[in-house]
Write an enzyme that holds these catalytic residues in place. Structure first.
Site, PDB file in Angstrom:
ATOM      1  N   HIS A 153      -0.447   4.506   7.231  1.00  0.00           N
ATOM      2  CA  HIS A 153       0.305   5.213   6.102  1.00  0.00           C
ATOM      3  C   HIS A 153       0.914   6.744   6.374  1.00  0.00           C
ATOM      4  CE1 HIS A 153      -2.514   1.746   4.823  1.00  0.00           C
ATOM      5  NE2 HIS A 153      -1.195   1.652   4.107  1.00  0.00           N
ATOM      6  N   SER A 161       0.870  -1.230   0.031  1.00  0.00           N
ATOM      7  CA  SER A 161       0.078   0.178   0.079  1.00  0.00           C
ATOM      8  C   SER A 161       0.887   1.065   0.020  1.00  0.00           C
ATOM      9  CB  SER A 161      -1.004   0.084   1.230  1.00  0.00           C
ATOM     10  OG  SER A 161      -0.017  -0.183   2.221  1.00  0.00           O
ATOM     11  N   ASP A 172      -3.436   7.882   8.236  1.00  0.00           N
ATOM     12  CA  ASP A 172      -4.104   6.996   8.840  1.00  0.00           C
ATOM     13  C   ASP A 172      -3.277   6.233   9.852  1.00  0.00           C
ATOM     14  OD1 ASP A 172      -2.929   4.949   7.456  1.00  0.00           O
ATOM     15  OD2 ASP A 172      -4.580   4.540   6.348  1.00  0.00           O
TER      16      ASP A 172
END
Length: 363
Positions: free
Chosen positions: A336, A41, A333
């Site tokens: 990340h 991600s 978040d």
């Protein structure tokens, strides 16, 4: 060379380069003809949007809120992620599209795409729990990409592009979080973290060699960040109201990175014509944690979305309150980094790449 000496040497060379020829650094010519992205991600620009099996998606606000159109794109932050930032700094393109995006133009294919999938890792067990696109399957996507590229520019030109493209690999954190730290599914097989690190590094080794067999020659491999400083890890090992980095997990990251730095020259020496760069993400990120005011950060121990302790993916959504100033948060978040963090990381790694190219040209 020790990590501290490496970062000092890199910064010294950066200052030297910046004082030499500003016009060269400002050139509009790309340093590579294309960029090819593999991993998780931290570099997924939206492939999971088109991968129905996984719930790990970022195609909803507040993700993407600071992009030009203020719409979620599948990137797990408020704006650009590392893939886009490094492609921009290297003058390749402003945004790297996900390979699974329908109707990609020929130009997008020629200048490179992203194969990464949020939730992926080197260990196949990782994708079993996240249903992300396995690294092995990202390689299969790459084979389809090569076929498309050949249909556009012909076989010879296609392989020349791939040979000279910058290949970026960024994965590893999910393996340790989902298989060892928080869900100990690999602990019976590997009682000591060192054994699991070696297992992951062997999978990484195999992946790099497979990419080489498909024509890739210039490869940048990312190390681990300070895992114990991820907000979600602080939450998972909650001890008291004071949130702090988990020193053991950080020591594990340092050990893994040392092993990776030793491994990559061995891989390069065994693959004729390959040029492999270790991407140091630990040191700059740790510097941001320890010296936040230097970077304009006011919060480093929780994310901007929701409580910042646990929210990520579907748990960070349009109903989640967000911080007022996104650029003051190291994390967007609970896992990340924010776009501001990716920008600082991009500056550091852009320097690494330019030093690498400079030294390679002289060797």
């Amino acid at each position: 060379m020790s990590t501290s000496k490496t970062i000092t040497f890199t910064l010294f060379i950066a200052a030297l380069l910046s004082s030499c020829d500003a016009a060269t650094n400002a050139t509009s010519q790309p340093l590579f003809p294309a960029i090819l992205i593999f991993g998780d991600s931290t570099v997924d620009t939206g492939n999971n949007n088109y991968h129905s099996q996984t719930i790990f998606k970022a195609k909803h606000l507040p993700y993407g809120i600071d992009l030009p159109n203020h719409k979620a794109s599948g990137r797990f932050t408020n704006g650009k992620i590392f893939s886009d930032i490094i492609a921009t700094k290297l003058n390749i393109k402003q945004f790297v599209p996900p390979f699974l995006q329908p109707n990609l133009s020929d130009q997008e294919i020629v200048t490179g795409v992203c194969f990464a999938s949020a939730g992926a890792g080197y260990d196949d067990h990782t994708s079993l729990s996240t249903q992300a696109i396995r690294v092995l399957d990202q390689q299969k996507m790459f084979k389809n990409y090569i076929a498309r590229l050949k249909s556009i520019v012909g076989d010879k030109k296609a392989m020349e592009i791939i040979k000279n493209a910058l290949v970026v690999i960024s994965a590893g954190p999910n393996d340790f979080i989902l298989n060892y730290y928080d869900i100990p599914s690999r602990r019976l097989e590997f009682p000591h973290i060192s054994g699991y690190q070696d297992f992951v590094l062997q999978r990484l080794d195999n992946f790099v060699r497979e990419l080489y067999s498909l024509g890739c020659r210039k490869i940048m491999v990312g190390g681990l960040p300070p895992m114990g400083c991820l907000p979600i890890q602080m939450t998972a090992k909650f001890r008291n109201a004071l949130r702090f980095c988990l020193e053991q997990e950080n020591r594990d990251s340092v050990l893994y990175n040392q092993k990776l730095q030793n491994l990559l020259p061995q891989i390069e020496a065994s693959l004729t014509g390959s040029k492999i760069l270790y991407s140091n993400v630990y040191d700059p990120m740790m510097d941001m944690m320890q010296n936040p005011s230097k970077y304009g950060f006011k919060e480093t121990k929780r994310g901007c979305c929701g409580t910042g302790h646990l929210e990520t993916s579907f748990m960070c959504n349009a109903f989640s309150p967000t911080c007022r100033n996104h650029s003051e948060f190291l994390f967007f978040d609970s896992i990340h980094p924010s776009e501001a963090t990716y920008n600082y990381m991009g500056n550091f790694l852009d320097t690494q790449i330019r030093v690498w190219l400079s030294l390679r040209l002289k060797s």
